[in-house]
Design a protein around this motif. Structure first.
Motif, short mmCIF file in Angstrom:
data_model
loop_
_atom_site.label_atom_id
_atom_site.label_comp_id
_atom_site.label_asym_id
_atom_site.label_seq_id
_atom_site.Cartn_x
_atom_site.Cartn_y
_atom_site.Cartn_z
N GLU A 48 0.87 -1.18 0.00
CA GLU A 48 0.00 0.00 0.00
C GLU A 48 0.91 1.23 0.00
O GLU A 48 1.69 1.43 0.93
N SER A 49 0.80 2.01 -1.07
CA SER A 49 1.82 3.04 -1.29
C SER A 49 1.84 4.13 -0.22
O SER A 49 2.92 4.59 0.15
N PHE A 109 -8.64 -0.57 -11.68
CA PHE A 109 -9.38 -1.62 -12.37
C PHE A 109 -10.77 -1.87 -11.78
O PHE A 109 -11.35 -2.92 -11.99
N GLY A 110 -11.30 -0.90 -11.05
CA GLY A 110 -12.70 -0.99 -10.60
C GLY A 110 -12.87 -1.85 -9.37
O GLY A 110 -12.20 -2.86 -9.21
N ARG A 111 -13.75 -1.45 -8.51
CA ARG A 111 -13.92 -2.14 -7.22
C ARG A 111 -14.34 -3.60 -7.36
O ARG A 111 -13.84 -4.47 -6.68
N GLN A 112 -15.28 -3.85 -8.28
CA GLN A 112 -15.83 -5.20 -8.39
C GLN A 112 -14.79 -6.22 -8.84
O GLN A 112 -14.93 -7.40 -8.62
N ILE A 113 -13.75 -5.74 -9.49
CA ILE A 113 -12.69 -6.66 -9.88
C ILE A 113 -11.37 -6.19 -9.28
O ILE A 113 -10.36 -6.07 -9.96
N ASP A 114 -11.39 -5.89 -8.01
CA ASP A 114 -10.18 -5.40 -7.34
C ASP A 114 -9.00 -6.33 -7.55
O ASP A 114 -7.88 -5.89 -7.72
N SER A 115 -9.27 -7.64 -7.52
CA SER A 115 -8.19 -8.61 -7.72
C SER A 115 -8.60 -9.56 -8.83
O SER A 115 -9.74 -10.00 -8.88
N ILE A 134 -3.79 -6.94 -7.89
CA ILE A 134 -4.47 -6.72 -6.61
C ILE A 134 -4.62 -5.20 -6.39
O ILE A 134 -3.64 -4.51 -6.16
N ARG A 135 -5.84 -4.73 -6.50
CA ARG A 135 -6.08 -3.28 -6.38
C ARG A 135 -4.99 -2.49 -7.11
O ARG A 135 -4.33 -1.61 -6.57
N ALA A 136 -4.86 -2.85 -8.37
CA ALA A 136 -3.68 -2.42 -9.14
C ALA A 136 -3.82 -1.02 -9.73
O ALA A 136 -4.91 -0.60 -10.12
N PRO A 137 -2.68 -0.33 -9.81
CA PRO A 137 -2.66 0.93 -10.54
C PRO A 137 -2.47 0.65 -12.04
O PRO A 137 -2.24 -0.50 -12.42
N HIS A 138 -2.56 1.67 -12.88
CA HIS A 138 -2.07 1.51 -14.25
C HIS A 138 -1.33 2.78 -14.66
O HIS A 138 -1.39 3.79 -13.96
N ILE A 139 -0.63 2.67 -15.76
CA ILE A 139 0.18 3.79 -16.23
C ILE A 139 -0.66 4.57 -17.23
O ILE A 139 -1.07 4.03 -18.26
N VAL A 140 -0.93 5.83 -16.91
CA VAL A 140 -1.80 6.63 -17.79
C VAL A 140 -1.01 7.43 -18.80
O VAL A 140 -1.57 7.90 -19.80
#
Ligand SMILES: NC(=O)CC[C@H](N)C(=O)O
Length: 204
Positions: A48-49, A109-115, A134-140
Motif C-alpha cells: 500500500e503506497s 481496475f474498478g472495485r468489483q474486480i479489485d483482484s 491486486i487493487r492495481a494501478p495503471h500507467i496513464v
C-alpha cells in the motif's frame, strides 16, 4: 553474485526475496539507509503506497532512495512500488520518489474486480505471463524515453524507462520468475561500466 535489495517495510517482501533467489541472485532486505550500500539493484514491492511512504519517511529512506536512483542502478517497482517510482500520481500533489518517467493512477481496475488474474503478452517474453492484479494501478502516460512493455484492457500495465522497470501486477506471486530474471538482466556487468553520473561501476 548479483546483490538485489528488496525494500522491506511493508507488502510482498518475502515473495520477491524468494523470486530473486530462485533466479540465482542474492536478496537483501532493505529497512534502513545503510542497507542500500553494496546493492546492484533494488525492488520496491507491492503493498500500500501511502503506508509504505509513511514507513519510508520514518526510516529516513526518501533521500537515500532518490540518491540510489541517481547512481544509475536498476530499480523495479511492482504495483505500490510502481506508484512510489512514478514521476506523477494522478490526483496527488507531490510524487513519492518521482524518478521514473511515467504517470500512474491508483486502483484503476474498478472495485468489483479489485483482484484478478490475466494472461499477458509482454514484450521480451516469448510465452504469455499469468499475472496477478491486486487493487492495481495503471500507467496513464509515459515520457518519450519510456518503453511500453505490456497493455491489458487498453491500459498500460508494464513499462521500462532506462534503469527503471515498473508493472501494475505482482510477478513475484507465481512460480514464473521470468520477469524477475528480466530485471536482473538490467544489472550492468560488474567490471568497468560507466554509470550515468560518471562513476565507474566496478565492484567485484
Ligand atoms: N497490490 C498493490 O500494491 C496495491 C497498490 C495500492 N492500491 C496502492 O495504491 O498503493
Amino acid at each position: 553474485m548479483k546483490r538485489v535489495g528488496v525494500l522491506a517495510l511493508q507488502g510482498a517482501v518475502r515473495e520477491h526475496i524468494h523470486s530473486i533467489e530462485a533466479c540465482g541472485a542474492k536478496a537483501i532486505s532493505v529497512k534502513w539507509p545503510k542497507d542500500l550500500e553494496e546493492l546492484d539493484a533494488l525492488v520496491l514491492p507491492g503493498g500500500e503506497s501511502t503506508t509504505m511512504r509513511r514507513l519510508i519517511d520514518r526510516s529516513g529512506l526518501i533521500e537515500p532512495l532518490r540518491e540510489f536512483a541517481k547512481s544509475g542502478r536498476p530499480m523495479f517497482g511492482t504495483c505500490a512500488g510502481l506508484i512510489l517510482l512514478a514521476r506523477e500520481v494522478a490526483g496527488h500533489g507531490a510524487p513519492h520518489l518521482g524518478v521514473m518517467d511515467v504517470m500512474v493512477e491508483r486502483n484503476s481496475f474498478g472495485r468489483q474486480i479489485d483482484s484478478f488474474e490475466a494472461e499477458l503478452s509482454i514484450t521480451g517474453l516469448e510465452a504469455p505471463f499469468n499475472a496477478v492484479f491486486i487493487r492495481a494501478p495503471h500507467i496513464v502516460g509515459v515520457g518519450p524515453e519510456t518503453q511500453v512493455l505490456c497493455e491489458h484492457d487498453g491500459k498500460i500495465v508494464m513499462a521500462k524507462s532506462g534503469q527503471f522497470l515498473g508493472c501494475s501486477f505482482h510477478p513475484e506471486l507465481t512460480y514464473d520468475h521470468r520477469i524477475t530474471s528480466y530485471f536482473l538482466d538490467m544489472i550492468p556487468s560488474r567490471t568497468g561500466t560507466l554509470l550515468p553520473n560518471g562513476m565507474l561501476y566496478s565492484k567485484v
